[in-house]
Design an enzyme around this catalytic site. Structure first.
Site: not given
Length: 770
Positions: A30, A32, A195, A237, A278-279, A312
């Site tokens: 997702d 942009s 999230e 999430k 995951s970050g 995710s």
């Protein structure tokens, strides 16, 4: 549980169950821009970010053979949802044809200017609020029609133990916004991914992350319950519990233990799935490998969890794929192989079977920092603001003066509740003629300090080409602007239908408010107005805690944005009089609402000396037992004394609706005068902000005829003068001529048409009160 039809509940649960298929997770696609710009890799960043490359890359990923063995859902950007590949096949068809479910990112990110008064965090900007609620209902419906079956919305929180981040304000804004989003999604049959992301930037240790993640998730599930979210049809999430990027490094086992313990303490069993983001990771860490190892370690240590605990991932699934591809068609097969391999590795992790290093990865070679946050000295450049606010507020609160509320979206004659007036054609020429007539009334500034305008009027000229703003300022008054975008009568999902004939509602307009406030100030406005509506019904327990919370939070956010753009906010939590309740119930709920409102204003760091309040008077319902002026005055002032801080310089009442056998103008003036007669030494400027209660006789005198202009102006000035007398407690009942109750008709049937005109200047049309 959500008050949803059985078929919607069943569909949401079925979708969530498919998303939580054993071993499977989400491909977060997702971004942009091209995902190579977020990969943190020097060579990948050189790929041109053009729509053709984005389409080629995404179609390559989504068509990867066998990807659905590991991936249940693909989260798309809005561009991708409506995009085709080079052969004209839609991305949605590619995804569904490959056995996966399309999802859609529906938030509109955040502005780095942040929330007024919050500290700058490790991202380099203040705490933030995510945008996108205003048109979310419509976008969710469009996404579902296009084939999406779940949605994603991300709110961001920063950690800094030295500054106390995240603040209570940021947490409250995050969980409330995510719950509103989830409610809207479910009403449109989309499974929401919730999230609340705590980003790892900073030098904090893992224990501080654990503590704050637990606080945030506990608040999040309380908010989801308040908003009637059907947990069986939603997924979470969250971030993993980890140290800051510059903090003392925690090993995978510690991360796994503290993460799962936090989830066990906060996440209800009814929530079917938890899909980790995951970050970010440090430059010397392999993002893909770290994320897979951490997830696998959780399952090794906790093999029998009550939810589907999965992934995710965006960069942590795609980085090696991207670096393998590098925008070259000949690398497609090898890139797909890399994506499938990492997806399979994460499926192994969901089963606790991943062996560290067993999946090929680009590793840390070529790692570079992603775009850094911009450092905003937010607040420092505005040190002169309090003085400017206070000066404006002081002028608005000039002795005896009040506001002319001329912010009707349509011609005010449609809201006057008079049969003859309603026949005046509602065309822009008539609206301009009427408004210029009112604003140019000789001597009006003797009684009126500020004029609240609709957006149309702020940019409107009279027939001679003179701007309305210049007419107002030239006549010694201050222009203000209505900035809310009304509400949708569909209401907040799961709330009761009230006496207005629709559920409890949430007012729109926050998404682009910063920009519109800046435009309004540039055009000459110096104060603003925003109205939230609450309904009373003691039998149904209205207003609900949810509606009160949404109202006071929304008004506080609006006030914060206004003040950041030098506008004095009018805070208007209106309890409408529709219904059969008695005055005591109105008193009780007004006190509760105002107490909550000033708590929210404090939480949002509102400078009270540069704001004013526009409340309802405490009155009986239109169909309830009638209270006299003295009772109204006593209970209204007593309620204000119990709730409104002395620092608030002015309180300007709205007049509110009256029954058909009552004279709206006279009632409003008498009630205000009675308050001042009984309480002559109040700590605030207690005045009026009337629309129909100032203009009704003026409108009926005018009736759209130029030859009636002088008489209409005389009527407007007379009623304005009467209300100035009321502010001094000197009004004599019946001493000001009024059209009275002759010709009174109900307004309700006009509401939809009015609201559509109200939102037209903003490019929005929806049902709701203007």
């Amino acid at each position: 549980m959500a008050n949803l039809p059985a078929d919607v509940l069943a569909e949401l649960k079925e979708t969530a169950t498919k998303l939580c298929a054993p071993g499977k997770g989400f491909l977060a696609a997702d971004e942009s821009a091209g995902p190579w710009l977020r990969a943190g890799h020097a060579e990948a960043a050189k790929i041109p970010d053009v729509i053709e490359n984005r389409a080629a890359y995404r179609s390559m990923c989504f068509s990867t053979p066998g990807l659905s063995e590991h991936i249940s859902g693909v989260i798309l950007h809005w561009e991708t949802l409506f995009q085709d590949d080079a052969d004209g096949k839609s991305m949605v068809d590619i995804i569904t044809g490959n056995g996966m479910i399309p999802g859609i990112k529906v938030d509109k990110a955040y502005d780095k200017k942040g929330m007024w008064g919050t500290e700058v965090g490790p991202l380099g900007h203040p705490e933030v609020s995510t945008k996108g609620l205003d048109d979310l209902q419509e976008r969710c419906a469009q996404a579902y029609k296009k084939g999406a079956r779940f949605a994603k919305w991300r709110n961001v929180l920063q950690l800094d133990p030295k500054k106390g981040l995240p603040s209570n304000l940021a947490i409250m804004d995050t969980v409330h916004t995510l719950a509103r989003y989830a409610s809207i999604c479910q009403s449109e049959r989309l499974v929401p991914i919730v999230e609340p992301e705590i980003v790892p930037n900073g030098d904090h240790d893992i224990e501080y992350c654990r503590k704050m993640t637990e606080i945030v998730l506990a608040a999040q599930f309380k908010a989801l319950a308040d908003h009637h979210i059907y947990l069986e049809g939603a997924v979470l999430k969250p971030n993993m519990v980890k140290n800051g990027l510059k903090g003392p490094k925690a090993d995978a086992e510690t991360i796994a233990k503290l993460t799962v313990q936090t989830l066990l303490r906060t996440v209800p069993v009814a929530m079917p799935g938890i899909f980790f983001l995951s970050g970010e990771t440090a430059l010397n860490e392999d993002n893909e490998e770290e994320a897979t190892v951490n997830l696998s370690t959780m399952h090794k240590l906790y093999p029998n969890l009550p939810w589907h605990l999965s992934f995710s991932y965006g960069k942590a699934l795609q980085k090696t794929c991207i670096v393998t591809w590098l925008g070259k068609p000949e690398n497609k097969a090898a890139a797909q192989k890399a994506l499938k391999a990492r997806s399979n590795a994460n499926m192994d992790a969901v089963f606790g079977k991943y062996v560290k290093g067993s999946c090929a990865s680009v590793g840390t070679d070529g790692n570079v920092l992603q775009a850094a946050g911009i450092l905003w000295t937010f607040g420092l450049e505005h040190q002169s603001f309090p003085a400017a606010f206070q000066e404006t507020a002081t002028k608005l609160c000039a002795p005896g003066k009040g506001f002319l509320a001329a912010d009707e979206s349509a011609g005010p004659w449609l809201r006057a509740g008079h049969a003859e007036a309603a026949k005046i054609p509602d065309v822009i020429e008539n609206r301009a003629a009427y408004r210029s007539m009112c604003f140019s009334t000789p001597g009006l500034s003797e009684h009126i300090s500020g004029v609240i305008l609709h957006w149309e009027t702020l940019f409107q000229d009279d027939a001679d080409g003179k701007s309305m703003v210049d007419i107002i300022t030239g006549n010694g008054m201050m222009p203000g602007i209505k900035v809310d975008k009304a509400y949708d009568k569909k209401g907040m999902w799961g709330t009761e239908v009230g006496p207005l004939g629709h559920p409890e509602v949430s007012t729109k307009g926050l998404d682009d408010l910063q920009e519109r406030c800046a435009q309004a100030y540039k055009k000459g406005a110096r104060f603003a107005k925003w109205r939230n509506v609450l309904q009373l019904d003691p039998k149904k327990g209205l207003p609900s805690n949810l509606a009160i919370m949404d109202t006071v939070h929304t008004l506080a956010r609006y006030a914060s944005i206004c003040q950041s753009e030098r506008l004095v906010p009018i805070v208007e939590p209106e309890i409408v009089p529709n219904g059969d309740h008695d005055i005591e119930y109105c008193r009780k709920m007004t006190e509760i609402v105002l107490a909550a409102q000033f708590k929210a204003l404090a939480d949002h760091h509102i400078y009270l000396e540069g704001a004013v309040l526009k409340p309802n008077m405490v009155k009986n319902g239109l169909k309830g037992p009638k209270a006299d002026a003295e009772t109204i005055a006593k209970l209204t002032v007593q309620t204000l004394l119990r709730t409104v801080p002395v620092a608030m310089p002015g309180i300007f009442f709205l007049s509110g609706e009256t029954a058909l056998n009552e004279d709206n103008e006279e009632e409003a003036t008498v009630n205000l005068s009675t308050m001042h007669k009984l309480y002559p030494n109040l700590p605030w400027h207690l005045s009026f902000s009337y629309g129909k209660a100032l203009q009704k006789t003026c409108i009926v005198t005018w009736l759209g005829k130029p030859e009636n202009k002088a008489a209409a102006q005389k009527a407007l000035k007379a009623r304005s003068n009467a209300n100035m007398d009321a502010v001094f407690g000197k009004y004599v009942k019946g001493s000001c001529a009024s059209v009275g109750t002759d010709g009174n008709v109900l307004q309700a049937s006009l509401d939809v048409a009015i609201s559509e005109v109200a939102l037209a200047p903003f490019g929005v049309a929806t049902a709701g009160h203007a």
